[in-house]
Write a protein that holds these residues in place. Structure first.
Motif, short mmCIF file in Angstrom:
data_model
loop_
_atom_site.label_atom_id
_atom_site.label_comp_id
_atom_site.label_asym_id
_atom_site.label_seq_id
_atom_site.Cartn_x
_atom_site.Cartn_y
_atom_site.Cartn_z
N LYS A 172 0.82 -1.21 0.00
CA LYS A 172 0.00 0.00 0.00
C LYS A 172 0.86 1.26 0.00
O LYS A 172 0.58 2.23 -0.72
N LEU A 173 1.91 1.22 0.82
CA LEU A 173 2.78 2.40 0.89
C LEU A 173 3.52 2.62 -0.42
O LEU A 173 3.76 3.77 -0.82
N LYS A 174 3.91 1.51 -1.09
CA LYS A 174 4.54 1.67 -2.39
C LYS A 174 3.60 2.36 -3.37
O LYS A 174 3.99 3.26 -4.12
N ARG A 175 2.34 1.90 -3.36
CA ARG A 175 1.35 2.53 -4.26
C ARG A 175 1.15 4.00 -3.90
O ARG A 175 1.08 4.87 -4.77
N LEU A 176 1.06 4.27 -2.59
CA LEU A 176 0.88 5.66 -2.17
C LEU A 176 2.09 6.51 -2.54
O LEU A 176 1.96 7.68 -2.94
N ARG A 177 3.30 5.93 -2.39
CA ARG A 177 4.50 6.68 -2.77
C ARG A 177 4.50 6.99 -4.27
O ARG A 177 4.88 8.09 -4.69
N SER A 178 4.10 5.96 -5.07
CA SER A 178 4.03 6.21 -6.51
C SER A 178 3.00 7.29 -6.83
O SER A 178 3.23 8.17 -7.67
N ASP A 180 2.14 9.67 -4.79
CA ASP A 180 2.73 10.94 -4.34
C ASP A 180 3.69 11.50 -5.39
O ASP A 180 3.70 12.70 -5.67
N VAL A 181 4.47 10.60 -5.98
CA VAL A 181 5.41 11.05 -7.02
C VAL A 181 4.65 11.61 -8.22
O VAL A 181 4.98 12.67 -8.77
N GLU A 182 3.57 10.88 -8.62
CA GLU A 182 2.77 11.37 -9.74
C GLU A 182 2.11 12.71 -9.39
O GLU A 182 2.05 13.61 -10.23
N GLU A 183 1.63 12.82 -8.16
CA GLU A 183 1.01 14.07 -7.75
C GLU A 183 2.00 15.22 -7.76
O GLU A 183 1.68 16.35 -8.15
N VAL A 184 3.23 14.93 -7.34
CA VAL A 184 4.27 15.97 -7.38
C VAL A 184 4.54 16.41 -8.81
O VAL A 184 4.67 17.61 -9.10
N VAL A 186 2.42 16.18 -11.36
CA VAL A 186 1.25 16.92 -11.83
C VAL A 186 1.25 18.35 -11.26
O VAL A 186 0.96 19.33 -11.97
N SER A 187 1.57 18.45 -9.96
CA SER A 187 1.61 19.79 -9.35
C SER A 187 2.69 20.65 -10.00
O SER A 187 2.48 21.86 -10.22
N LYS A 188 3.83 20.05 -10.34
CA LYS A 188 4.87 20.83 -11.02
C LYS A 188 4.38 21.33 -12.38
O LYS A 188 4.61 22.49 -12.75
N ARG A 189 3.69 20.42 -13.13
CA ARG A 189 3.17 20.84 -14.43
C ARG A 189 2.14 21.96 -14.28
O ARG A 189 2.14 22.93 -15.04
N VAL A 190 1.24 21.79 -13.30
CA VAL A 190 0.22 22.83 -13.08
C VAL A 190 0.86 24.16 -12.69
O VAL A 190 0.46 25.24 -13.14
N ILE A 191 1.90 24.08 -11.84
CA ILE A 191 2.59 25.30 -11.43
C ILE A 191 3.25 25.98 -12.63
O ILE A 191 3.20 27.21 -12.78
#
Length: 308
Positions: A172-178, A180-184, A186-191
């Motif tokens: 579960k944590l591996k999936r959440l970390r992945s 999180d990485v994707e969210e980071v 996406v947030s960079k692209r949005v920024i």
């Protein structure tokens, strides 16, 4: 520091005989400490070889150890003494290197004697109950062993369950970390998009502001030019009105003069009028002709007469 260098020199092994051979065999054994870092015999040799101050301190400490620990042989000659910390465990060497006024060899011998005595007492205390153990004690011991084995089995099952749960949580944590990485990302692209949009918005706002300022200047210039034109037209209208009034006055004067001439001509006698007509008619005609020419010369004569 001075204390650290003295502890190194106190722990340095003798460069002779069996100790040198042992140092070559076991170079990884820790023989001292310096600034919180462990040192082997090879490190100590390198320090003594490279640092002159450490070498002098080592010689001074060795000389002082020979004076305090050294004894006399049977012939009355002082025997060759070695390092007082030689043969001691690393923790003993680290402790007694900071206390050179104590005798580490004597303390280590008494510690070994006490340890040997305690092991003898434990072996003697552990051997006596086994010989005097009864059947009830053996049965009770077997029951305790069986209980312990059951506890071990239960703990092992619990351990397996916990391990399985940990693996699930790891997944579960591996999936959440992945995520999180994707969210980071996406947030960079949005920024980046937001920064680009804000930059473009700033450019458009600057263009709009400059356009407003430019058209405001144009409007102010047109307004000033229009006011000047209106003032010029009003002035020209005033001048034209004044000129028209002057022309009207001239026409009225001419008409009045013509009417007076007709009245004066009608009051004279007929005889004199016939003779005068022969003489005066050309002048009158010239005067009337000049008046009519003046009236025709002014383009505003007929409308003004009509207005009157």
């Amino acid at each position: 520091s001075r204390c650290g260098s003295s502890s190194i020199t106190a722990m340095a092994p003798e460069l002779s005989g069996n100790q040198e051979a042992e140092g070559q065999k076991d170079d990884k054994r820790i023989v001292g400490w310096r600034s919180g870092q462990p040192l082997t015999s090879k490190d100590v040799h390198d320090i003594l070889r490279n640092e002159r101050r450490a070498r002098h301190e080592y010689k001074a400490v060795r000389k002082a150890g020979n004076k305090t620990v050294g004894g006399k042989s049977s012939g009355g000659v002082t025997s060759q003494q070695g390092d007082p910390l030689a043969g001691l465990p690393p923790d003993w060497q680290a402790f007694y290197s900071s206390m050179p006024h104590l005798d580490p060899q004597a303390a280590f011998k008494s510690f070994r004697k006490e340890q040997h005595r305690q092991t003898k007492e434990k072996s003697a205390a552990g051997g006596t109950p086994l010989e005097t153990m009864t059947a009830e004690d053996e049965a009770r011991l077997d029951e305790e062993i069986q209980k312990l084995e059951e506890d071990v089995k239960q703990k092992r099952l619990e351990f397996l369950e916990k391990e399985k749960m940990c693996n699930e949580w790891d997944n579960k944590l591996k999936r959440l970390r992945s995520l999180d990485v994707e969210e980071v990302e996406v947030s960079k692209r949005v920024i980046r998009k937001m920064e680009k949009a804000s930059y473009e918005y700033g450019i458009m706002e600057g263009k709009l502001r400059s356009s407003d300022i430019y058209h405001k200047f144009l409007y102010d210039g047109e307004q000033a030019r229009h006011s000047k034109q209106v003032t010029a037209l009003n002035r020209s209208c005033t001048l034209m009105g004044k000129q028209i009034d002057m022309l009207k006055a001239d026409v009225r004067a001419l008409l009045k003069a013509a009417a007076e001439e007709k009245i004066t001509a009608s009051d004279k006698p007929k005889s004199s009028e016939a003779s005068a007509s022969e003489e005066v008619t050309p002048q009158a005609l010239e005067g009337s002709g000049s008046g009519s020419q003046k009236a025709a010369a002014s383009p505003y004569a007929m409308p003004m007469l009509r207005d009157q």
